[in-house]
Write a protein that holds these residues in place. Structure first.
Motif, PDB file in Angstrom:
ATOM      1  N   UNK A 184       0.839  -1.212   0.000  1.00 26.50           N
ATOM      2  CA  UNK A 184       0.000   0.000   0.000  1.00 26.50           C
ATOM      3  C   UNK A 184       0.864   1.249   0.000  1.00 26.50           C
ATOM      4  N   UNK A 185       1.940   1.240   0.784  1.00 28.24           N
ATOM      5  CA  UNK A 185       2.830   2.396   0.847  1.00 28.24           C
ATOM      6  C   UNK A 185       3.517   2.634  -0.487  1.00 28.24           C
ATOM      7  N   UNK A 186       4.022   1.554  -1.100  1.00 27.07           N
ATOM      8  CA  UNK A 186       4.684   1.707  -2.396  1.00 27.07           C
ATOM      9  C   UNK A 186       3.693   2.158  -3.465  1.00 27.07           C
ATOM     10  N   UNK A 187       2.436   1.716  -3.337  1.00 30.37           N
ATOM     11  CA  UNK A 187       1.433   2.094  -4.322  1.00 30.37           C
ATOM     12  C   UNK A 187       1.057   3.558  -4.282  1.00 30.37           C
ATOM     13  N   UNK A 188       1.353   4.232  -3.166  1.00 23.32           N
ATOM     14  CA  UNK A 188       1.030   5.660  -3.074  1.00 23.32           C
ATOM     15  C   UNK A 188       2.082   6.540  -3.730  1.00 23.32           C
ATOM     16  N   UNK A 189       3.237   5.969  -4.048  1.00 26.84           N
ATOM     17  CA  UNK A 189       4.317   6.763  -4.633  1.00 26.84           C
ATOM     18  C   UNK A 189       4.067   7.013  -6.105  1.00 26.84           C
ATOM     19  N   UNK A 190       4.426   8.187  -6.537  1.00 26.74           N
ATOM     20  CA  UNK A 190       4.225   8.575  -7.926  1.00 26.74           C
ATOM     21  C   UNK A 190       5.114   7.746  -8.847  1.00 26.74           C
ATOM     22  N   UNK A 191       4.518   7.201  -9.917  1.00 25.71           N
ATOM     23  CA  UNK A 191       5.285   6.459 -10.913  1.00 25.71           C
ATOM     24  C   UNK A 191       5.486   4.992 -10.606  1.00 25.71           C
ATOM     25  N   UNK A 192       4.900   4.494  -9.494  1.00 20.54           N
ATOM     26  CA  UNK A 192       5.069   3.092  -9.121  1.00 20.54           C
ATOM     27  C   UNK A 192       3.777   2.319  -9.415  1.00 20.54           C
ATOM     28  N   UNK A 193       3.929   1.095  -9.876  1.00 21.52           N
ATOM     29  CA  UNK A 193       2.784   0.219 -10.147  1.00 21.52           C
ATOM     30  C   UNK A 193       3.228  -1.225  -9.991  1.00 21.52           C
ATOM     31  N   UNK A 194       2.291  -2.159  -9.713  1.00 26.93           N
ATOM     32  CA  UNK A 194       2.653  -3.586  -9.648  1.00 26.93           C
ATOM     33  C   UNK A 194       3.121  -4.093 -11.009  1.00 26.93           C
ATOM     34  N   UNK A 195       4.116  -4.947 -10.989  1.00 29.79           N
ATOM     35  CA  UNK A 195       4.627  -5.520 -12.229  1.00 29.79           C
ATOM     36  C   UNK A 195       3.682  -6.586 -12.752  1.00 29.79           C
TER      37      UNK A 195
END
Length: 509
Positions: free
Chosen positions: A105-116
């Protein structure tokens, strides 16, 4: 892109561009540096690559008080040395569901990040020239390997043995094509050797022979990758299901004294001496009027047609009723199987005479039973004869064993006598069919490889034909042959092929 694997300790692989300061600061905001872990450096095989990595112990969270977990992070600021050829950071976190959910969830809030997407990291490694398609397929096989032999084969392919072999053939063909083109364009000039085409013809012939020999591997690599199909055949009530249970070391099939208990194919997947085996028990082969049993016999025959190894179980009474000294192994097996298969769907069961409880005369092994048309197109090679229930007879087996010793075993599923010797012979048969993946020339492992290599041989054959008439048309066959090899390694590829290869990878690998 974020890569996640669920385990006791999981890791998230994050790909970012260092020249984008916002991405770097986004990762930095979630990590609070604790200490360096220098002892982890000893785990790295390649020391020069280690110079580009930084191992740190972090607290992961928006701040120290609001931490999601304490982690180890491995980061690379030098893309060429990473798995994908890009700049990456990996967060190794604990595998609890709450931790995983919070970190994602934390990584998903960062700009430019998405699940591979599935296979996206490996695909990026291919596009960046870090791996070729055969190495990637080896990686996929390694991920799915269930036995030691499969692991060895996959690891060897992932190390690039097939890539080296196929690329060398392609480079040699490319040189032949260049020489042929030079002869076509500049044959009248003095700097072209007179015998240049002779060298080309000789080299093309050598390459064709090498590729053909590679194809003629009896499908060893494919058998090992997909699993060896072993089927148990024989008459009813000779101990086929008991043998399956003994090999499986569990009651996989129902055993009863009633003939015809097994009506369907009973499968069990096994690991035998490190080799993957799919072992199948089948319905007893006999004439019957029972519709269900007929269907079972039909399925047994169909399974025998595709099996790599056939185990034929017989009653030991046949020993004293047959003159084996007058028969070769192939004659006996063909005659016996033809007798069982002949008219099995039309003969009345009361008229059927089972060799296990009746006299076996010379007519039983006569020439009329050797006709290829009656063997239902079952390959009579790779056969192992097993005489079960030897605890019930006292026949002298030494002469028979010497006659067929490499393809025959005697055992009792009831007492266990002879079972260890049988397993040694079975393992030897399996090893011969699959080969040793650690030594010798690399084996074909994919139907895709075989398809393109067969087309390569076809084009090289056509080159020899066309070269007698038109060297220009012949040179086109060299180009097509080289392209087929390029399709195997991915030097020439299509998006459809890539999608098929990467779709079976785990998420984000």
């Amino acid at each position: 892109m974020i890569r996640c694997a669920h385990a006791g300790v999981v890791y998230f692989r994050v790909v970012y561009e260092l020249n984008k300061l916002s991405n770097y600061k986004s990762v930095q905001r979630l990590t609070h540096f604790y200490t360096t872990i220098p002892f982890l450096q000893t785990l790295f095989k390649n020391k020069k690559h280690l110079l580009n990595y930084h191992i740190r112990h972090f607290g992961l969270g928006t701040n120290v008080k609001n931490a999601y977990d304490t982690i180890y992070a491995l980061s690379s600021g030098s893309g060429p040395h990473s798995f994908t050829g890009e700049d990456i950071a990996e967060f190794h976190v604990h595998g609890g569901p709450a931790v995983i959910s919070s970190v994602l969830s934390a990584l998903g809030t960062l700009s430019g990040f998405r699940p591979a997407k599935p296979g996206e990291f490996t695909k990026q490694a291919f596009l960046n020239g870090k791996l070729d398609l055969t190495e990637i397929e080896g990686l996929g096989d390694l991920i799915h390997a269930e036995t030691e032999a499969q692991r060895k084969q996959a690891l060897r392919q992932m190390d690039g043995v097939l890539n080296i072999l196929y690329s060398s053939w392609r480079n040699r063909l490319t040189k032949c094509l260049a020489n042929t083109t030079a002869f076509i364009d500049f044959s009248e000039e003095e700097n072209i050797e007179d015998n240049i085409l002779e060298h080309v013809f000789s080299e093309v012939c050598n390459i064709k022979d090498e590729v053909s020999a590679h194809l003629n591997d009896s499908r060893r690599g494919e058998r090992l990758r997909d699993g060896l199909h072993v089927v148990i055949l024989g008459e009813p009530n000779v101990g086929k299901s008991s043998l399956l249970n003994a090999i499986s070391q569990r009651p996989a099939a129902i055993v009863s004294p009633i003939a015809g208990t097994t009506r369907d194919v009973v499968e069990t997947a096994l690991n035998i001496a490190g080799y993957p085996v799919l072992l199948s028990d089948t319905a007893g082969l006999r004439a019957t009027v029972d519709v269900v049993e007929k269907e079972g016999i039909h399925r047994a025959v169909n399974r025998a047609k595709i099996a790599d190894l056939k185990i034929i179980v017989l009653h030991p009474d046949i020993i004293k009723q047959t003159h084996f000294s007058d028969l070769t192994f192939a004659d006996f097996v063909t005659s016996y199987m033809n007798h069982l298969l002949q008219d099995s769907g039309t003969m009345n069961s009361t008229q059927y005479s089972s060799p296990s409880n009746s006299h076996i005369n010379e007519h039983y092994f006569s020439a009329e039973h050797n006709s290829p048309s009656t063997n239902q197109h079952i390959d009579m090679t790779n056969i192992l004869l097993v005489f079960n229930k030897i605890d019930l007879v006292n026949e002298n087996r030494s002469e028979l064993f010497q006659h067929f010793k490499d393809n025959m075993c005697f055992l009792s599923c009831t007492t266990g006598e002879g079972f260890d010797s049988f397993m040694k012979v079975l393992v030897m048969k399996i090893q011969n069919l699959c080969g040793d993946p650690s030594v010798g020339s690399p084996s074909l492992t994919q139907v895709r490889h075989r398809h393109h290599l067969n087309k390569c041989v076809l084009h090289l054959t056509q080159f020899n034909t066309y070269s007698q008439e038109d060297i220009v048309l012949a040179s086109e066959q060299l180009r097509l042959a080289a392209n087929e090899l390029g399709q195997v390694t991915g030097q020439i590829s299509t998006e459809d092929v890539l999608n098929v290869i990467f779709r079976d990878f785990c998420i984000g690998k």
